[in-house]
Design an enzyme around this catalytic site. Structure first.
Site, PDB file in Angstrom:
ATOM      1  N   SER A 171       3.534   4.838  -3.388  1.00  0.00           N
ATOM      2  CA  SER A 171       4.082   6.202  -3.482  1.00  0.00           C
ATOM      3  C   SER A 171       3.017   7.144  -4.036  1.00  0.00           C
ATOM      4  O   SER A 171       3.132   7.670  -5.158  1.00  0.00           O
ATOM      5  CB  SER A 171       5.330   6.189  -4.371  1.00  0.00           C
ATOM      6  OG  SER A 171       6.283   5.269  -3.893  1.00  0.00           O
ATOM      7  N   GLY A 173       2.089  10.177  -3.315  1.00  0.00           N
ATOM      8  CA  GLY A 173       2.441  11.561  -3.616  1.00  0.00           C
ATOM      9  C   GLY A 173       3.018  11.714  -5.008  1.00  0.00           C
ATOM     10  O   GLY A 173       2.687  12.654  -5.741  1.00  0.00           O
ATOM     11  N   ASP A 174       3.904  10.793  -5.380  1.00  0.00           N
ATOM     12  CA  ASP A 174       4.494  10.839  -6.721  1.00  0.00           C
ATOM     13  C   ASP A 174       3.435  10.634  -7.795  1.00  0.00           C
ATOM     14  O   ASP A 174       3.422  11.329  -8.821  1.00  0.00           O
ATOM     15  CB  ASP A 174       5.555   9.743  -6.853  1.00  0.00           C
ATOM     16  CG  ASP A 174       6.788  10.034  -6.016  1.00  0.00           C
ATOM     17  OD1 ASP A 174       7.563  10.912  -6.402  1.00  0.00           O
ATOM     18  OD2 ASP A 174       6.959   9.381  -4.977  1.00  0.00           O
ATOM     19  N   THR A 175       2.566   9.668  -7.572  1.00  0.00           N
ATOM     20  CA  THR A 175       1.561   9.353  -8.580  1.00  0.00           C
ATOM     21  C   THR A 175       0.561  10.489  -8.745  1.00  0.00           C
ATOM     22  O   THR A 175       0.161  10.819  -9.870  1.00  0.00           O
ATOM     23  CB  THR A 175       0.841   8.050  -8.216  1.00  0.00           C
ATOM     24  OG1 THR A 175       1.803   7.017  -8.023  1.00  0.00           O
ATOM     25  CG2 THR A 175      -0.121   7.639  -9.320  1.00  0.00           C
ATOM     26  N   SER A 178       2.173  13.049 -10.807  1.00  0.00           N
ATOM     27  CA  SER A 178       2.212  12.621 -12.210  1.00  0.00           C
ATOM     28  C   SER A 178       0.900  12.908 -12.911  1.00  0.00           C
ATOM     29  O   SER A 178       0.871  13.431 -14.027  1.00  0.00           O
ATOM     30  CB  SER A 178       2.516  11.124 -12.286  1.00  0.00           C
ATOM     31  OG  SER A 178       3.771  10.824 -11.731  1.00  0.00           O
TER      32      SER A 178
END
Length: 400
Positions: A171, A173-175, A178
């Site tokens: 994932s 994009g999420d990381t 973050s």
């Protein structure tokens, strides 16, 4: 888990309230916790963070959870209830940072807007991670990392030319969001030192991806060029590709004049090593297919180990495609502390990723296993003055 003498992390004394779930918000909080911040994670009673049930489970809990929630405390609150939201306000009044990754407007609907929380705590920094950001025409759309990767321009480029785009296997994009969020928090903390004031850090998933897209937009702006998928190659950089071996694939980055010269001598093409028409990346890009074919012809008659031995000796950047097994068994990972061992609450011994980045004076550490659901509820409530009797009544009403 590290057994070295404890040292205060660089974020020791920083208090963080994590209200996010799954990946983007919790990964940011995990990064802060790894470097000494006290992170209190709020989870819904009964089920907890959905990540507890994602991918492979051991005794009903995801092993991913043991990484994502290390060094954190777990507090259960039903945020649909007013009493729970009052507890959030009390906690936020004592915290330095609040992290949330709900859809824009959720915090406001709960009476937990930044403006409301900052009245009691003007120094509060709020990290808000969402699909499209807190403003703009798309802000109310639901957004997951996979959609952000597409909108940010990444998904269009991943895959073989003419075939369906494929996702990066994690994932990403999420990381990326973050990590941008952590950077924003650190900058806001620096600003707070001078001003005494907190602020909102607004991170959109798609923008975090787009920020990493290199020359994608200026190339279109200047030349009308739409960058296309190129498989394992790096368009406009030569040579840099994956090449077949007798037992797998090897990645070779020969893009650099001196590196290219050494690479050509290694594969038996001294004529190209001394060819003035191949000096400079632009010149090599014009003949990239020819160069790639020559490198591939050399690698395909050799094993991955043989290729890497030769290229390492020639100081040409190259590497194999690592699997989880390769990572677990690699001595460099171990030597750098990038494979650490933890024991979960149910006694499972696990290898988990180590801590990045490496700080020489105040390194990050894994000091606490991932919590069981609500493990720290009572302790956290005591810190904000809620008595055992009050806690019991809150439990009876399902607030906790």
């Amino acid at each position: 888990m590290s057994s070295d003498t404890p040292s205060a992390g660089p974020l020791s004394g920083l208090k963080v309230l994590e209200m996010g779930q799954l990946i983007a918000g919790p990964f940011a909080a995990k990064t802060l916790a790894d470097f000494g911040a006290e992170v209190i994670k709020i989870e819904p009673p009964g089920s907890g963070d959905p990540l507890r049930q994602w991918r492979l489970l051991h005794n009903g809990t995801s092993v991913w959870w043991q990484v994502q929630s290390r060094n954190k405390k777990s507090l259960t609150l039903d945020l649909k209830q007013p009493e729970a939201r009052e507890i959030v306000k009390k906690l936020a009044a004592e915290c330095d940072v609040l992290i949330e990754n709900f859809k824009p407007g959720v915090m406001e609907a709960w009476g937990l807007s930044y403006e409301t929380l900052a009245e009691a705590n003007p120094k509060l920094i709020m990290l808000r991670i969402s699909g499209y950001g807190q403003t703009g025409p798309y802000k109310d759309r639901p957004g997951f990392g996979v959609v952000a990767e597409a909108m940010g321009g990444l998904r269009y480029l991943t895959g073989e030319p003419g075939r369906v785009p494929v996702r990066v296997g994690v994932s990403i994009g999420d990381t990326l969001a973050s990590l941008h969020g952590v950077i924003g928090i650190l900058m806001a903390l620096h600003h707070r030192q001078a001003s005494g004031k907190g602020q909102v850090v607004d991170v959109a998933l798609y923008e975090a991806v787009f920020n990493c897209m290199e020359s994608l937009l200026p190339e279109y702006s200047a030349f009308g060029a739409v960058r296309e998928a190129a498989g394992s190659a790096l368009p406009g950089i030569a040579p840099s590709n994956a090449y077949p071996c007798t037992d797998g694939w090897v990645l070779v980055a020969g893009n650099g004049d001196s590196i290219f010269t050494r690479l050509m001598r290694t594969i038996g093409r001294p004529d190209w090593a001394d060819d003035p028409s191949l000096v400079g990346n632009a010149a090599r890009v014009k003949r990239v297919d020819e160069i790639d074919a020559a490198i591939g012809a050399w690698t395909q008659t050799r094993s991955v180990t043989e290729v890497l031995t030769a290229l390492n000796a020639a100081q040409v950047p190259a590497g194999r495609l690592y699997t989880a097994r390769d990572i677990a068994e690699d001595p460099h990972y171990r030597a750098r502390g990038m494979v650490e061992t933890v024991t979960s609450a149910d006694g499972l011994t696990l290898d988990v990723p180590g801590i990045v980045p490496k700080l020489s004076a105040t390194p990050g550490r894994i000091t606490r296993r991932a919590p069981t659901l609500g493990e720290d509820t009572s302790a956290v409530l005591r810190e904000i003055g809620i008595t055992p009797e009050q806690e019991a009544r809150l439990r009876e009403r399902g607030v906790l």
